[in-house]
Motif scaffolding. Structure first.
Motif, PDB file in Angstrom:
ATOM      1  N   ILE A 122       0.845  -1.193   0.000  1.00 48.95           N
ATOM      2  CA  ILE A 122       0.000   0.000   0.000  1.00 48.95           C
ATOM      3  C   ILE A 122       0.880   1.242   0.000  1.00 48.95           C
ATOM      4  O   ILE A 122       1.848   1.330   0.749  1.00 48.95           O
ATOM      5  CB  ILE A 122      -0.943   0.016   1.212  1.00 48.95           C
ATOM      6  N   SER A 123       0.512   2.190  -0.839  1.00 46.11           N
ATOM      7  CA  SER A 123       1.183   3.493  -0.890  1.00 46.11           C
ATOM      8  C   SER A 123       0.127   4.581  -0.690  1.00 46.11           C
ATOM      9  O   SER A 123      -0.887   4.613  -1.394  1.00 46.11           O
ATOM     10  CB  SER A 123       1.889   3.693  -2.239  1.00 46.11           C
ATOM     11  N   LYS A 124       0.374   5.460   0.265  1.00 46.18           N
ATOM     12  CA  LYS A 124      -0.565   6.546   0.558  1.00 46.18           C
ATOM     13  C   LYS A 124       0.064   7.879   0.153  1.00 46.18           C
ATOM     14  O   LYS A 124       1.194   8.186   0.544  1.00 46.18           O
ATOM     15  CB  LYS A 124      -0.914   6.564   2.044  1.00 46.18           C
ATOM     16  N   THR A 125      -0.674   8.647  -0.619  1.00 41.23           N
ATOM     17  CA  THR A 125      -0.221   9.964  -1.080  1.00 41.23           C
ATOM     18  C   THR A 125      -1.208  11.017  -0.604  1.00 41.23           C
ATOM     19  O   THR A 125      -2.420  10.855  -0.763  1.00 41.23           O
ATOM     20  CB  THR A 125      -0.116  10.000  -2.610  1.00 41.23           C
ATOM     21  N   SER A 126      -0.694  12.084  -0.036  1.00 41.12           N
ATOM     22  CA  SER A 126      -1.537  13.194   0.419  1.00 41.12           C
ATOM     23  C   SER A 126      -0.840  14.512   0.085  1.00 41.12           C
ATOM     24  O   SER A 126       0.386  14.614   0.183  1.00 41.12           O
ATOM     25  CB  SER A 126      -1.802  13.093   1.926  1.00 41.12           C
TER      26      SER A 126
ATOM     27  N   THR B 215      -5.591   2.282  -8.029  1.00 42.45           N
ATOM     28  CA  THR B 215      -5.449   3.634  -7.487  1.00 42.45           C
ATOM     29  C   THR B 215      -6.832   4.160  -7.163  1.00 42.45           C
ATOM     30  O   THR B 215      -7.699   4.237  -8.055  1.00 42.45           O
ATOM     31  CB  THR B 215      -4.744   4.567  -8.488  1.00 42.45           C
ATOM     32  N   THR B 216      -7.052   4.517  -5.899  1.00 42.37           N
ATOM     33  CA  THR B 216      -8.390   4.912  -5.459  1.00 42.37           C
ATOM     34  C   THR B 216      -8.287   5.759  -4.206  1.00 42.37           C
ATOM     35  O   THR B 216      -7.328   5.611  -3.428  1.00 42.37           O
ATOM     36  CB  THR B 216      -9.250   3.665  -5.175  1.00 42.37           C
ATOM     37  N   PRO B 217      -9.259   6.631  -3.963  1.00 45.09           N
ATOM     38  CA  PRO B 217      -9.268   7.383  -2.700  1.00 45.09           C
ATOM     39  C   PRO B 217      -9.841   6.591  -1.532  1.00 45.09           C
ATOM     40  O   PRO B 217      -9.793   7.052  -0.392  1.00 45.09           O
ATOM     41  CB  PRO B 217     -10.161   8.590  -3.029  1.00 45.09           C
ATOM     42  N   GLU B 218     -10.365   5.385  -1.781  1.00 40.69           N
ATOM     43  CA  GLU B 218     -10.959   4.592  -0.713  1.00 40.69           C
ATOM     44  C   GLU B 218      -9.879   4.010   0.189  1.00 40.69           C
ATOM     45  O   GLU B 218      -8.803   3.607  -0.273  1.00 40.69           O
ATOM     46  CB  GLU B 218     -11.812   3.466  -1.299  1.00 40.69           C
ATOM     47  N   GLU B 219     -10.169   3.917   1.474  1.00 37.10           N
ATOM     48  CA  GLU B 219      -9.203   3.477   2.467  1.00 37.10           C
ATOM     49  C   GLU B 219      -9.024   1.959   2.426  1.00 37.10           C
ATOM     50  O   GLU B 219      -9.877   1.222   1.910  1.00 37.10           O
ATOM     51  CB  GLU B 219      -9.639   3.935   3.857  1.00 37.10           C
ATOM     52  N   PRO B 220      -7.903   1.473   2.991  1.00 41.49           N
ATOM     53  CA  PRO B 220      -7.632   0.024   2.960  1.00 41.49           C
ATOM     54  C   PRO B 220      -8.714  -0.828   3.594  1.00 41.49           C
ATOM     55  O   PRO B 220      -8.936  -1.967   3.170  1.00 41.49           O
ATOM     56  CB  PRO B 220      -6.308  -0.091   3.732  1.00 41.49           C
ATOM     57  N   LEU B 221      -9.389  -0.330   4.610  1.00 37.36           N
ATOM     58  CA  LEU B 221     -10.423  -1.124   5.264  1.00 37.36           C
ATOM     59  C   LEU B 221     -11.504  -1.562   4.283  1.00 37.36           C
ATOM     60  O   LEU B 221     -12.109  -2.630   4.435  1.00 37.36           O
ATOM     61  CB  LEU B 221     -11.035  -0.319   6.416  1.00 37.36           C
ATOM     62  N   THR B 222     -11.731  -0.760   3.267  1.00 39.30           N
ATOM     63  CA  THR B 222     -12.746  -1.083   2.273  1.00 39.30           C
ATOM     64  C   THR B 222     -12.185  -1.872   1.091  1.00 39.30           C
ATOM     65  O   THR B 222     -12.836  -2.790   0.579  1.00 39.30           O
ATOM     66  CB  THR B 222     -13.396   0.211   1.752  1.00 39.30           C
TER      67      THR B 222
ATOM     68  N   TYR C 101      -2.551   0.423  -4.528  1.00 38.00           N
ATOM     69  CA  TYR C 101      -2.485  -0.942  -4.000  1.00 38.00           C
ATOM     70  C   TYR C 101      -1.818  -1.848  -5.031  1.00 38.00           C
ATOM     71  O   TYR C 101      -2.103  -1.762  -6.229  1.00 38.00           O
ATOM     72  CB  TYR C 101      -3.881  -1.480  -3.687  1.00 38.00           C
ATOM     73  N   LEU C 102      -0.934  -2.716  -4.546  1.00 39.31           N
ATOM     74  CA  LEU C 102      -0.294  -3.727  -5.378  1.00 39.31           C
ATOM     75  C   LEU C 102      -0.468  -5.089  -4.703  1.00 39.31           C
ATOM     76  O   LEU C 102      -0.084  -5.268  -3.548  1.00 39.31           O
ATOM     77  CB  LEU C 102       1.195  -3.438  -5.553  1.00 39.31           C
ATOM     78  N   ARG C 103      -1.060  -6.010  -5.446  1.00 42.75           N
ATOM     79  CA  ARG C 103      -1.289  -7.368  -4.922  1.00 42.75           C
ATOM     80  C   ARG C 103      -0.619  -8.354  -5.869  1.00 42.75           C
ATOM     81  O   ARG C 103      -0.967  -8.455  -7.049  1.00 42.75           O
ATOM     82  CB  ARG C 103      -2.790  -7.633  -4.840  1.00 42.75           C
ATOM     83  N   PHE C 104       0.392  -9.086  -5.346  1.00 39.33           N
ATOM     84  CA  PHE C 104       1.147 -10.034  -6.147  1.00 39.33           C
ATOM     85  C   PHE C 104       0.638 -11.452  -5.908  1.00 39.33           C
ATOM     86  O   PHE C 104       0.180 -11.789  -4.808  1.00 39.33           O
ATOM     87  CB  PHE C 104       2.638  -9.969  -5.795  1.00 39.33           C
TER      88      PHE C 104
END
Length: 403
Positions: free
Chosen positions: A230-234, A271-278, A258-261
């Motif tokens: 996970i990479s968070k950009t603000s 790439t999305t503004p939704e948080e990891p919990l979702t 998000y990167l899933r291998f």
């Protein structure tokens, strides 16, 4: 906790036996270098068991004096399981001596030597206990079929189901803590070799410089499959000026990458503004229905500078053609877009291979009528924050196929 005590006890017994073999025998001949007698080994085991029980009992006394009655009961019970009459054998004026025979073997040996010696010791113990050796023995009598009655081949097949095609080696390591036989099965070279071949393919035909397939899997740089990167950009963005011109709004923008291998070489990127919990639960399977997910493949590259890099190529999922002839089909796009990403793999914090730093990002546009491809490279600025790994337990909760 009881399995851990048994595990520590076996280590202490092994260390005591090992030290007794190094010391010269005090017999009449003084020249015998053979293995210790059964009576000596049994006496050493009793001493180690009594020492461990003494430590637990004294710890229980301290907990009771501090008012922690519940913790004291647990230590009392564990001590009496090792030596039932331990309370009559303790000298309360003398603290437990941890430097006696059977002390902390774990801290005095390097990791590789410890595992090799422990594996050899367990194999020797199972061989001495009976022929043919049993993987494990039931603690309580039962009329049902016990797992120890299964042939080794069937048991190894169960272990491959535990690992599964998702390469859940963490579950295999936890399974090795059940018993000595399970520890031996979990160290089977073929399981670890199959896992290495699934990760690196033809690039791991030789063990050098590693001493085992397990060491290669644990220490050779690789991406992890039991979670998501996970990479968070603000950043702050300036808004429009108000109608009266007295103030201007500022907006804080946050979004995630998000990167899933997957072990078979496939990868998902989102790439999305939704948080990891979702988002994280929806990335468990590669058959997710999110339209914004980019699918593709990746490969690992070990450069001459001894740095491992990950190269990813992803594109948008192709739309399925409807089978109903009355459905209106959208015209095929005249250009195909694919994104090429280069990342450098490293370890961050206490987790290994948990950080991916950006080194390249470009968009390749291929025009179908002419076959021409246009490449647009992006400048890597502060918006390209590194990816950090987050383990997700639900990703390895089920096994679909054996390794």
């Amino acid at each position: 906790m009881e399995d851990t005590d048994a595990f520590d006890l076996e280590l202490n017994v092994f260390r005591a036996q090992w030290m007794s073999e190094l010391k010269p025998n005090s017999g009449a001949s003084g020249l015998s270098n053979g293995p210790p007698r059964a009576a000596d080994v049994k006496r050493t085991q009793e001493l180690v068991r009594e020492q461990k029980a003494t430590e637990l009992f004294l710890k229980a006394v301290d907990e009771e004096q501090n008012g922690a009655v519940y913790e004291a009961i647990k230590y009392y019970r564990r001590a009496m399981q090792l030596v039932p009459d331990i309370e009559f054998k303790i000298n309360y004026n003398r603290p437990a001596d941890t430097d006696r025979v059977g002390g902390n073997y774990m801290e005095e040996n390097d990791v590789d030597g410890e595992i090799e010696d422990l594996l050899a010791y367990f194999q020797q113990q199972l061989t001495l206990e009976g022929s043919p050796p049993k993987i494990c023995t039931p603690v309580l009598e039962t009329n049902q079929m016990h797992i120890s009655a299964l042939p080794p081949e069937v048991l190894m097949y169960i272990f491959r189901w535990v690992v599964s095609t998702d390469l859940d080696m963490r579950a295999l390591e936890q399974l090795s803590l059940v018993s000595r036989g399970f520890y031996i099965c979990a160290r089977d070279p073929e399981i670890w070799r199959s896992a290495c071949l699934r990760v690196w393919g033809r690039n791991c035909t030789k063990l050098v410089p590693f001493t085992s397939w397990r060491q290669m899997f644990l220490e050779r740089p690789r991406v992890r499959f039991d979670g998501v990167y996970i990479s968070k950009t603000s950043y702050i963005r300036q808004g429009e000026e108000s109608l009266d011109g007295f103030y201007r709004a500022w907006h804080q923008v946050e979004y995630y990458r998000y990167l899933r291998f997957f072990p078979d070489g496939q990868v998902m990127m989102l790439t999305t503004p939704e948080e990891p919990l979702t988002i994280v639960p929806r990335l468990r399977s590669r058959n997710t229905r999110m339209d914004s997910v980019l699918l593709g493949h990746y490969r690992l590259s070990q450069e001459t500078d001894n740095q491992t890099k990950v190269f990813v190529v992803v594109c948008k999922r192709k739309e399925e053609i409807p089978r109903n002839r009355f459905c209106r089909r959208n015209p095929a796009p005249e250009a195909e877009h694919s994104f090429h990403v280069g990342l450098q793999l490293s370890s961050g914090g206490r987790q290994r291979f948990s950080k991916l730093a950006w080194i390249h990002h470009s968009c390749h546009i291929t025009y179908r009528p002419t076959g021409e491809t246009v490449v647009s490279a992006f400048d890597l600025d502060k918006m390209y924050t590194p990816f950090f790994f987050a383990r997700v337990k639900s990703y390895t909760a089920f096994s679909e196929r054996p390794l």
